[in-house]
Write an enzyme that holds these catalytic residues in place. Structure first.
Site, PDB file in Angstrom:
ATOM      1  N   HIS A  68       4.912  11.068  -0.944  1.00  0.00           N
ATOM      2  CA  HIS A  68       4.803  12.536  -0.867  1.00  0.00           C
ATOM      3  C   HIS A  68       5.154  13.011   0.534  1.00  0.00           C
ATOM      4  O   HIS A  68       5.524  14.153   0.733  1.00  0.00           O
ATOM      5  CB  HIS A  68       3.402  12.999  -1.266  1.00  0.00           C
ATOM      6  CG  HIS A  68       2.337  12.644  -0.272  1.00  0.00           C
ATOM      7  ND1 HIS A  68       1.876  11.359  -0.107  1.00  0.00           N
ATOM      8  CD2 HIS A  68       1.672  13.396   0.634  1.00  0.00           C
ATOM      9  CE1 HIS A  68       0.964  11.356   0.853  1.00  0.00           C
ATOM     10  NE2 HIS A  68       0.816  12.575   1.317  1.00  0.00           N
ATOM     11  N   LYS A 109       1.849  -0.932   2.574  1.00  0.00           N
ATOM     12  CA  LYS A 109       1.255  -2.141   3.168  1.00  0.00           C
ATOM     13  C   LYS A 109       2.143  -3.315   2.819  1.00  0.00           C
ATOM     14  O   LYS A 109       2.868  -3.288   1.810  1.00  0.00           O
ATOM     15  CB  LYS A 109      -0.149  -2.382   2.596  1.00  0.00           C
ATOM     16  CG  LYS A 109      -1.037  -3.181   3.515  1.00  0.00           C
ATOM     17  CD  LYS A 109      -1.643  -2.307   4.598  1.00  0.00           C
ATOM     18  CE  LYS A 109      -2.486  -3.091   5.564  1.00  0.00           C
ATOM     19  NZ  LYS A 109      -3.244  -2.174   6.446  1.00  0.00           N
TER      20      LYS A 109
END
Ligand code: NAD
Length: 474
Positions: A68, A109
């Protein structure tokens, strides 16, 4: 299922449980909440590396949870226990962590299945450069795409290798240094990054202890001075958090490491314990302290504040009811399982959640990225101008009062802000401002019940707004 796979699944289930618990209070459309919840992409790669004359196939993974906002951001972990679920859980946490502290990134990650303690530096360099190359090949790394950072088992050295590899491929790109953060200062790192997460933990705790109505509820006074603290994990985050807490007058009564723990009701000197562990290779037998052979038992000892700063899943349904701390400060990611959280909240324990409390690292990483994109050190342009203005003020005060300051007094007043001052100021402001946003949400909507749910609630609403502004969702 191997233990680390179970642990990874437990961690992911816990993060999803926390998300769902907060999401139901937002009133947002189901489709939008699902969009925010799911991991956007998972990239798994295997690459061959020669170790001691034999070819080993090393597994790497990069998860980008939410786009986003771009770039996405999150550390790379080196451990033989890395699992897809664990990396997904950490990537998901990163999305909400960035949103809660107003860092304009999505969450990501990465992990590489390797034990950095068991291979040589040369092998680690080969693995790191090859993993970086695999990410570059797929356009999964870059200052505007995805920006890794250190995590468990990696540090400035690995980030330096990644930056160098990226810059070799992207010759001529003046933003290239911003492809990774947590770098050594010499190749675009930033002053203040090493201690940032621990310092953020300290600022967050200090802010909680500023509100009398909140500390009163758990039978404590305001302020950190005199509070008793137990820290689990004397690594980067634990050491710095303990050090700043001690400097402000809190009493570090216990420190746990994996080999055991030490306890001293009169307070331990964090720096001296650190040196003792470095010299003797164990935290045990620190002069004047009591040894606690079972490290996990340290989590159950008497204290005001417990700071888990090691790994996930440390407080579980097996030990939660024996925890005596009144406040748990989640310096590590995911140290409390969802079952344990229920027990702790019922007992009235205040949990200051990871997604807010350990966000100091990503906050200062954001500053490093800004520095790399602008290609100038913070403070370089304004420091001397500030000093001249302050000097004029001091001159005027001296002329009006007839009193002359000593050289030292003048120097301490006229000093302009350098990079470290600016980084610390930005970090302090972020930790204070974000805590207040979370607390305000809880005051306005008491049905949220606890700080973690409030922190998720605040961040879900911010992310939803980004999607709504893009015109994708109503
Ligand atoms: P680190 O490797 O520097 O320190 C971890 C410490 O915990 C080590 O000293 C290790 O020996 C100890 N430890 C390991 N297992 C233990 C056990 N069972 N009991 C007691 N001690 C144990 O790592 P770090 O960077 O300090 O990270 C710690 C935690 O903080 C991790 O959960 C990490 O994801 C999280 N975190 C780190 C940062 C950062 O900037 N470094 C930022 C956000 C979150």
């Amino acid at each position: 299922m191997a233990n680390h796979l179970e642990e990874g699944k437990k961690f992911l289930d816990t993060v999803m449980y926390y998300y769902d618990k907060a999401a139901k209070h937002t009133g947002l459309p189901k489709g939008l909440l699902e969009r925010i919840r799911h991991c956007n992409s998972v990239y798994k790669v295997t690459f061959p590396v020669e170790i001691d004359g034999e070819i080993h196939n090393i597994e790497g993974i990069r998860v980008q949870h939410s786009m986003h906002k771009l770039p996405t951001k999150g550390g790379i972990r080196y451990s033989p226990e890395v699992s897809e679920d664990e990396v997904k859980a950490l990537a998901t946490l990163m999305t909400f962590k960035c949103a809660v502290v107003n860092v304009p990134f999505g969450g990501a990650k990465g992990g590489v299945k390797i034990d950095p303690r068991k291979v040589s530096e040369k092998v680690l360099e080969k693995v790191t450069r090859r993993f970086a190359t695999e990410l570059i090949k797929k356009n999964l790394i870059g200052p505007a795409v995805d920006v890794p950072a250190p995590d468990y088992g990696t540090g400035g050295r690995e980030m330096g290798w990644i930056a160098d590899t990226y810059m070799t491929f992207k010759f001529g790109d003046t933003d290239a240094q911003g492809c990774v953060t947590g770098k050594p200062i010499g190749i675009g790192g930033i002053r203040g990054r090493t201690e940032a997460t621990g310092l953020g933990v300290f600022y967050g705790l200090r802010e909680f202890f500023n509100f009398e109505e909140d500390t009163k509820k758990i039978g404590l006074t305001t302020g950190l001075a005199g509070k008793t603290v137990i820290v689990q994990g004397l690594g980067n985050v634990g050491y710095h958090a303990a050090k700043f807490l001690q400097e402000t007058g809190a009493k570090i009564v216990g420190i746990a490491e994996y080999e055991g723990g030490i306890f001293d009701a009169n307070g331990l000197d964090v720096q001296a314990v650190f040196k003792h562990r470095q010299a003797s290779k164990s935290i045990l037998n620190y002069p004047g302290a009591t040894n606690v052979e079972n490290s996990l038992a340290m989590l159950e000892m008497e204290c005001d504040i417990l700071v888990p700063a090691a790994l996930e899943n440390q407080i579980t349904e097996a030990n939660a009811d024996r925890v005596k701390a009144k406040v748990i400060a989640e310096a590590a990611n995911g140290p409390i399982t969802m079952q344990a959280e229920e027990v702790l909240l019922k007992k009235g324990v205040v949990i200051i959640p990871d997604l807010y409390l350990n966000a100091g690292g990503v906050t200062v990483s954001y500053f490093e990225w800004l520095k790399n994109l602008s290609n100038v050190r913070f403070g370089r342009m304004g420091k001397r101008a500030e000093e001249k203005s302050y000097s004029k003020i001091v001159d005027t005060v001296e002329a009006l009062t007839g009193n002359k300051l000593t050289f030292e007094e003048r120097a301490s007043i006229v000093q302009g802000a350098d990079e470290e001052d600016i980084v610390r100021s930005g970090l302090e402001d972020t930790m204070i401002g974000s805590y207040r946003e979370i607390r305000d949400a809880l005051v306005e909507k008491p049905e949220l019940g606890d700080l973690r749910t409030a922190a998720f609630y605040v961040s879900i609403r911010k992310i939803a707004l980004s999607y709504q502004m893009l015109g994708i969702f109503p």
